[in-house]
Scaffold this motif. Structure first.
Motif, mmCIF file in Angstrom:
data_model
loop_
_atom_site.group_PDB
_atom_site.id
_atom_site.type_symbol
_atom_site.label_atom_id
_atom_site.label_comp_id
_atom_site.label_asym_id
_atom_site.label_seq_id
_atom_site.Cartn_x
_atom_site.Cartn_y
_atom_site.Cartn_z
ATOM 1 N N HIS A 61 0.910 -1.140 -0.031
ATOM 2 C CA HIS A 61 -0.182 0.233 -0.130
ATOM 3 C C HIS A 61 0.900 1.395 -0.209
ATOM 4 O O HIS A 61 1.860 1.350 0.753
ATOM 5 N N LEU A 73 -5.829 1.969 1.380
ATOM 6 C CA LEU A 73 -4.925 2.117 2.471
ATOM 7 C C LEU A 73 -5.058 0.497 3.267
ATOM 8 O O LEU A 73 -6.350 0.051 3.306
ATOM 9 N N PRO A 74 -3.979 0.033 3.861
ATOM 10 C CA PRO A 74 -4.246 -1.110 4.581
ATOM 11 C C PRO A 74 -5.110 -1.163 5.842
ATOM 12 O O PRO A 74 -5.342 -0.204 6.391
ATOM 13 N N HIS A 75 -5.856 -2.489 5.900
ATOM 14 C CA HIS A 75 -6.828 -2.597 7.037
ATOM 15 C C HIS A 75 -6.788 -4.024 7.555
ATOM 16 O O HIS A 75 -6.623 -4.893 6.675
ATOM 17 N N PRO A 76 -6.123 -4.272 8.568
ATOM 18 C CA PRO A 76 -5.993 -3.169 9.666
ATOM 19 C C PRO A 76 -4.571 -2.592 9.583
ATOM 20 O O PRO A 76 -3.667 -3.034 8.704
ATOM 21 N N TRP A 77 -4.498 -1.647 10.094
ATOM 22 C CA TRP A 77 -3.244 -0.716 9.874
ATOM 23 C C TRP A 77 -2.211 -1.557 10.558
ATOM 24 O O TRP A 77 -2.312 -1.815 11.842
#
Length: 332
Positions: free
Chosen positions: A190, A207-211
């Motif tokens: 990402h 965006l990445p999930h989870p961070w």
């Protein structure tokens, strides 16, 4: 709109590269002498004719801007671009003399594995001449031009570009990403500049999930001066030299939205600004705010595109390209 800096009317871009050398040059040519300024944020810049762009200096307009690999040797690329322009009668006239005005900036790519044993004369003047001769509305991204030998902390760097419209204006950015830091979050695919992406231009992963828990951990090449991200932002708005300078200042935020860490003692982080003046501004304050904000977004996108479009150099110890590691993850 091609999503390139050449969407700004009056700009042409040409690339030249030498894969055996592991380096290259990008020339940004203007149809007419163009208002320009510069903002330098890193601690290790390599530049040419940037003093001339100071607000108190006599010359306000430039004929071209050059971005190049080669560290200080790469500054010679501007000489090749000057030779090309002089052949076409371009330059600042003083009596019968005509001197093309060509500021430039370089990045460090001397330790990327390419053959740098060029002997007495470096190849960069010839690369500059070649790049100028190829200038046009379309050009390739990634491992091209000044991005040929570029690297980041973990992935191959590259040449990126993007553009956008705001009201009657067009804004474009061109960048060679050779950062000390990383353009991707943690060890994943990402991009830091994911919130600014348009039309899946660099994979569409968001965006990445989870961070990731280690997202903010420092990832950088090491304490060696092998870096510098260099860029040009441009608009067709009619700006003064002082307004162009503030346009460059605001655009620098695009680097901070795309690279982590940024503006370090071992980066150059030089952003040129150019205003071709094709479209008049109605409100000097409000229009400049909009232009600068858009430039930051466009420059952040250009950084990610440079990495996304890159391919690895054809020899060891070459860093992997984003598509080699993560291409299978990109959105359909």
């Amino acid at each position: 709109m091609q999503n390139l800096i050449t969407d700004v009317e009056g700009i042409a871009v040409g690339n030249a590269r030498d894969l055996a050398l592991g380096s290259g040059t990008t020339a940004i040519l203007f149809d007419e002498p163009t208002i320009a300024a510069v903002d330098v944020r890193g601690g290790a810049p390599g530049t040419r004719e940037t003093d001339l762009l100071g607000l108190e200096r006599t010359v306000e307009r430039v004929d071209a801007i050059v971005l190049s690999g080669g560290s200080a040797f790469g500054l010679e690329a501007a000489g090749g671009v000057m030779a090309f322009l002089a052949q076409h009668g371009r330059g600042f006239r003083v009596g019968d003399a005509c001197v093309p005005i060509v500021p430039g900036a370089i990045l460090f790519d001397l330790l990327n594995g390419g053959d740098k044993a060029w002997g007495l004369h470096s190849p960069y003047r010839d690369l500059g001449l070649e790049a100028a001769g190829r200038a046009g509305p379309a050009f390739l991204l990634g491992t091209e031009g000044a991005g040929t030998g570029a690297t980041t902390a973990s992935l191959k760097g590259g040449l990126g570009s993007a553009s956008a419209r705001i009201g009657p204006f067009t804004v474009g950015a061109l960048v060679a990403v050779n950062a000390l830091g990383s353009v991707t979050i943690g060890d994943g695919p990402h991009f830091w500049s994911a919130p600014y992406e348009r039309d899946a231009e660099y994979g569409g992963l968001g965006l990445p999930h989870p961070w990731p828990a280690d997202a903010l951990a420092l990832r950088y090449k090491g304490v060696r001066p092998e870096n510098t991200t260099i860029a040009v932002v441009a608009t067709d708005a009619r700006l003064s030299k002082a307004q162009a300078r503030h346009f460059a200042v605001m655009a620098q935020d695009g680097l901070s939205r795309a690279i982590h860490p940024v503006h370090t003692p071992l980066d150059g982080d030089t952003v040129f600004a150019a205003a071709t003046g094709k479209v008049g501004i109605a409100d000097p304050v409000a229009d400049l705010i909009g232009l600068g904000t858009t430039a930051a977004h466009v420059l952040a996108r250009a950084c990610a595109r440079g990495i996304y479009e890159a391919s690895s150099l054809p020899y060891a110890p070459a860093l992997p390209a984003w598509r080699e590691r993560f291409g299978h993850l990109q959105s359909a």
